[in-house]
Design a protein around this motif. Sequence first.
Motif, short mmCIF file in Angstrom:
data_model
loop_
_atom_site.label_atom_id
_atom_site.label_comp_id
_atom_site.label_asym_id
_atom_site.label_seq_id
_atom_site.Cartn_x
_atom_site.Cartn_y
_atom_site.Cartn_z
N ARG A 116 -15.73 -2.69 -0.48
CA ARG A 116 -15.62 -1.31 -0.97
C ARG A 116 -16.83 -0.49 -0.52
O ARG A 116 -17.41 0.25 -1.29
N GLU A 171 -14.02 -1.62 3.78
CA GLU A 171 -13.65 -0.67 2.73
C GLU A 171 -12.80 -1.28 1.62
O GLU A 171 -12.73 -0.75 0.53
N TYR A 172 -12.11 -2.37 1.93
CA TYR A 172 -11.06 -2.79 1.00
C TYR A 172 -11.61 -3.45 -0.27
O TYR A 172 -12.73 -3.92 -0.31
N CYS A 173 -10.75 -3.47 -1.30
CA CYS A 173 -11.02 -4.20 -2.54
C CYS A 173 -10.26 -5.50 -2.43
O CYS A 173 -9.09 -5.51 -2.07
N ARG A 182 -9.13 -7.47 -4.62
CA ARG A 182 -8.09 -7.65 -5.64
C ARG A 182 -8.38 -8.68 -6.71
O ARG A 182 -8.08 -8.46 -7.87
N ASP A 205 -15.76 -0.74 -10.81
CA ASP A 205 -14.49 -0.48 -11.50
C ASP A 205 -14.00 -1.88 -11.84
O ASP A 205 -14.10 -2.75 -10.99
N ILE A 206 -13.48 -2.08 -13.02
CA ILE A 206 -12.93 -3.41 -13.32
C ILE A 206 -11.45 -3.38 -12.98
O ILE A 206 -10.69 -2.59 -13.53
N MET A 207 -11.05 -4.26 -12.09
CA MET A 207 -9.69 -4.21 -11.54
C MET A 207 -8.72 -5.14 -12.28
O MET A 207 -7.94 -5.84 -11.65
N SER A 208 -8.80 -5.16 -13.60
CA SER A 208 -7.94 -6.09 -14.34
C SER A 208 -6.58 -5.45 -14.60
O SER A 208 -6.22 -5.18 -15.74
N ARG A 232 -21.78 -0.19 -15.09
CA ARG A 232 -21.38 0.34 -13.79
C ARG A 232 -22.58 0.59 -12.92
O ARG A 232 -23.63 1.01 -13.40
N ASP A 278 -3.88 -7.05 10.65
CA ASP A 278 -4.33 -5.69 10.38
C ASP A 278 -5.82 -5.55 10.70
O ASP A 278 -6.46 -6.49 11.15
N LYS A 279 -6.38 -4.37 10.41
CA LYS A 279 -7.77 -4.12 10.85
C LYS A 279 -8.78 -4.99 10.11
O LYS A 279 -9.89 -5.17 10.59
N ASN A 280 -8.39 -5.52 8.96
CA ASN A 280 -9.30 -6.41 8.24
C ASN A 280 -9.08 -7.87 8.60
O ASN A 280 -9.69 -8.76 8.01
N PHE A 288 -6.29 -9.58 8.20
CA PHE A 288 -5.18 -10.23 7.49
C PHE A 288 -3.90 -10.02 8.30
O PHE A 288 -3.79 -9.04 9.05
N TRP A 296 -2.87 -10.88 2.21
CA TRP A 296 -3.74 -10.03 1.40
C TRP A 296 -4.27 -10.87 0.24
O TRP A 296 -3.51 -11.69 -0.28
#
Lengths: 564, 433
Positions: free
Chosen positions: A297, A302-304, A306, A334-337, A358, A418-420, A422, A448
């Motif tokens: 991030r 850039e990605y999260c 998950r 950010d909590i991604m729950s 945070r 993909d660009k990351n 995956f 992913w």
Amino acid sequence: MQRVGVFVCHCGHNIGSVVDVEKVVEYAKQLENVAVADHNLYSCSEEGLGSIKKSIRENKLDVVVVAACTPRTHEPLFRRACEQAGVNKYLFEFVNIREHCSWIHAKEKEAATEKAKRLIAMGVAKASLLTPQKEGEASVIPVAAVIGGGIAGLTAAASLVSQGIETHVIEKEARLGGLLNNISVIGPEFVETEPLIRRLKEDLERSPQAHIHLESRIVELGGFIGNFDIKIAEGAKTTDFKVGAIIVATGGRELEPTNVYGFGKIPTVITQMELEKRLAGGAAPSSAIFIQCVECRQPGREYCSRICCNVTLKNALRIIRSNPNARVTVLHRDIMSYGTTAERLYREASESGVSFMRYGLESPPKISEKEDGASVEVFDETLNENIGISGEIVVLATPIISQEGTAETAKLLKVPADKNGFFLEAHVKLRPVEFATDGVFICGSARWPSHVTECIAQGLAAAAKAAIPIRGGKVVIEAITAEVDVERCAACGNCVLACPYEAIEMTVIDGKRCAKVNEAQCKGCGTCVAACPNDAMQQKGFTTRQLGAMIDALIKNCKEEAVE
Amino acid sequence: MKENVVVIGAGIAGIQASLDLADMGFSVHLIEKTPSIGGHMAQLDKTFPTNDCSMCILSPKMIMCAEHENITLHTYSEVDSIAGDFPRFKVGIREKARYIDLNRCTGCGDCVAKCPSKVPSEFEEGLSIRKAIYLPFPQAVPRKMTIDAENCRKIKDNKCGVCLKVCQAGAVDYDQKGRIVELDAAVIVIATGFDLMDATALPQFGYGICKDVVSSMQFERILSASGPTGGHLVRPSDDKEPVNLAFVQCVGSRDAKNHLYCSSVCCMYATKESILATEHAPDVKITIFYMDMRAVGKGFQEFVQRAKKSHGVRYVRSRPAKVQQANGDNGVLVSYETPGMTGEPVSEEYDMLILCPALLPSSSTREIAKMLDMELDDDGFFRTPDIRYPTDSSKKGILICGFSGAPMDIPDSVSQASGVAARTAELLSGGDR
């Protein structure tokens, strides 16, 4: 003379609010060979398709042109309608006036209308020269291969075997289980992983339908849906087998932090995987600081990923549960729950005394070594000041990154990443476990980063997709393939080199050396046609003559306009 | 003989499950309570994070369902009864009276043009009207009319009857009765999806009080080129283009007083709707009030960054405490606290406010659970107790996919739907694992 029918779609407002559809229809009516031209509000609706079919019959049409949205999603639908009305489905031409006209020229209504006319004139010119084509059929070898023996791959394999389908599992390590071999408990319901993996392994081991290849990797792969040839290196020996479908489940891996937050220098700064190992061994620290979104991030990645927040919530609670006095702090962005159970886990962690703070990307925590651990200085957005906290350990939650060797696997299977790094599925929304290449499917964190339950669901989904052609026993082979004009072929071999699908080989026909296309393997990409210096290679449905007619129609249309 | 599988609910999960099951060779009966298949996905303008047109990617699948030789559609139908156990369930399907002969109706719409009874359109979320005889939306499958008896003057009061007169196909039948269809089913798939929480239950957010407060699904329709405003971004109070609008996330969700859980998709669809709104009206300024920005899928973070950088969307981490009428009938006044311990109370005026309400297990969930004596989890979704089979319910042979099991986005729903087909094939080939 061919009788061509032209059907122009309003697509509601999508096309109709920009392109003057009635005007386009009037224009199409006077084009050479056009027997009828009409329009529909939604050509793809049952009503629209019904009226096209009716018109085909009533006007005795030979060829159909639909000017509408995009062939990518809708061509099969209209082809089927043609077939149902008794017209060979390859006597159909799609003209894309939504994406090529109304969307891209939304603010230039007149120009968009003119462009639609030209594209239709071109489509009609080509359609008049189309010839019927026949799809082939190939039998499907009733065997599947699963690449990767982690939770996603094992689930896919166990499902296939349980459906009665012979399955090969190809695992690069010496044991099955993948990432879960290093994780003893998974959230959010604290399920032990050992029995989960063991039962899947046992399911496979006791089935005569399952073949497990450990310390194995694919060295050669050829063929196409229904009929793939696989050669694997299994330890020191090589093994060949044939399968009808392939599932990619190669997983992901934890990013090893690179020189951030004192990792590698301060011994108490550890990765999440290292913490998993320690917790499995029963050693819970008296205090811990988790730092989320380490090296993700942010610009460059850039990605999260998950799953990391939920992993942290699980481990924070494991520490608290084994030591209720432990001080646990989670520094996050950010909590991604997301969902039900994970959100409850977050709530439980908060209520159990885990403190959540945070931090901003612009002010990341600073770490320094202490005698009995590490201390962290962080800008507290709530208090609006820097605060210091110390912990016996600092856990860096790094993202799942793409598996080693993904690029090679992608190349062998002729599927994209993909660009990351995956694997890239056929459609992110509606075809999450399929590749654009027929007969090859994808599941789990290779696509992913995914939670275990998601990996299992995707493993099952991939098993369903692989089982469909195997249960059917036959697959249809695309009719739009390249073909060789043996007379013209000079046997230069350019096409063999150009073909990305290894679908062309040199052969001898009636004593003459020439190229030959394996139609089952040919994807109809047209690369060989461009590579041929002699015009000997032609693509069905896209012949030089047909494309030439399109260009002629365009020039004629432009000239007429100039005269006006 | 092909084994029967009954799929309950024809949103994207039910549709995908039906297609995969049918391709596997099972005989599928797809039950949908509304007049058309398609579910909520049919109402969406675009899908995140690629902004693919939702109907454009969905409608080919809807048509495939209708045309598949192994799929029988039972639209405008509900489950009446279920008895028995795996693999011999007995399912009673109540096909409600449509007052239309499906074999005769051509979907021409002559009746709709003449029908005098106007009713708020469910598909358009009440933003426009439909008639008592209607097609819910132009791409509906099947493309057949339905008469809504409650609003039909002929059926209610024996007046009117104009649709019968204008129908050249002779498809209108006011005396039609509903019927029960009995089926044997080896496996039952539940894909009953979600309902939006009714935000009038939360008066602090002004829904139903201030005219310019709309739900996210209403806003989706406002953005849609085929929607009630023809894709023009206008606010309800005066049909003017808003200059300044805001979204509120987690309305009734992540909230101890209402629903504890996170609905999983709102962060992303609010981001999508923001991007789309600025594409419709390039000068519009957008604020999203959120708690955590849960952008966890492929391309999602990039999507949020795009909203911020290229579309100027402002993300404010705060939950508004109160929404009031601004001045006169137009706009709203939103009161919130800036983040942090020293949070300052702020009031800001917006031309329009979009609420992202909790997505609840659909209203059918409880009825079906009761009928089948199945367990629901603490949040009211169907329980899937065994981690090894995330689509298996607490009862053998009854499978769950999509939102009815837990909040999830379209690709996860589609994955589960395909997974259900694999589990069905496992269960019915005697494979025991």
